[in-house]
Design an enzyme around this catalytic site. Sequence first.
Site, PDB file in Angstrom:
ATOM      1  N   GLU A 140       0.844  -1.200   0.000  1.00 10.95           N
ATOM      2  CA  GLU A 140       0.000   0.000   0.000  1.00 10.95           C
ATOM      3  C   GLU A 140       0.875   1.243   0.000  1.00 10.95           C
ATOM      4  OE1 GLU A 140      -3.075   0.143   3.026  1.00 10.95           O
ATOM      5  OE2 GLU A 140      -2.847   2.316   3.224  1.00 10.95           O
ATOM      6  N   GLU A 145      -2.613  11.595   2.962  1.00  9.73           N
ATOM      7  CA  GLU A 145      -3.571  11.193   3.980  1.00  9.73           C
ATOM      8  C   GLU A 145      -3.592  12.279   5.046  1.00  9.73           C
ATOM      9  OE1 GLU A 145      -4.586   6.914   6.112  1.00  9.73           O
ATOM     10  OE2 GLU A 145      -2.536   7.373   5.522  1.00  9.73           O
TER      11      GLU A 145
END
Length: 274
Positions: A140, A145
């Site tokens: 990932e 974020e």
Amino acid sequence: MQARLIGLLALLAASTAVVAQPSKRDTVFFDDFKEGTLDRSKWNVEVTGHTVNDEQQAYVDSAATIYIENGTLVLRALYKPGYTSKQGNKYDFISGRINTSNKVMFTYGSASARMKVAGGEGMWPAFWALGKGKWPDCGEIDVMETVGDTTWTSNALHGPGYFGNTPLVYRAHFSKGTDATQWHVYSVDWTENSLTFKVDGLVTYKVTKAMAEKYGRWAFDNPKFLILNFAVGGGYPNSVNKVSKPYYGLSQASVDKIKAGNARVYVDWVLVTK
């Protein structure tokens, strides 16, 4: 128009991308959301009725949570108490999540998105890439974020031996007078041996294969697909803001913002080049 269509080399300011035009063979994927509706030949809309990461929303396929406005993709979180998923789970919030799985898969290259996000404790939008198969073995890449503190966004990698509270993570703080609610370009340059993260063309964090292999197998030599989503509440926000009420990881002020219809994430364009 040409400046919107193509690849990022530099930025003169946080709000305006200065880009150069690569050859067509360099462009793997591009969407500037000018069609008026989401192009489903490029994007899948995810519908989930199970909870992951203690998030407080269900993802739905709705024009209320995923839509195009003035040539910009909008992901919006909404207050909808009592929403029941097909799995029979109940939620007080719904939101949007899209991905390019099986439509655009890429290995190495650069992935970028021009975005501005909602602030507020527990607002959890992300721009990331994921491999197919079992997580975290599939790898990932978290390009952008944030959990509501708009003074920073984070970069992270998750793989076998370095996942969840991964050691391969970095908070990139904005300079004074700038924050995540303004337009920024978030990108990653991915090679066989490293991933280099950037905000507005400036390097924020670099992870090498050797760094990752201190913890486990390098999980970044397989095809990935892109994801854009807007979660609310959950484990990562709670670990930062320590909020448990009225919702786990989501403050009352943020709930009020969602109820007012003001919790939105905007995406101007997304680009992948070789």
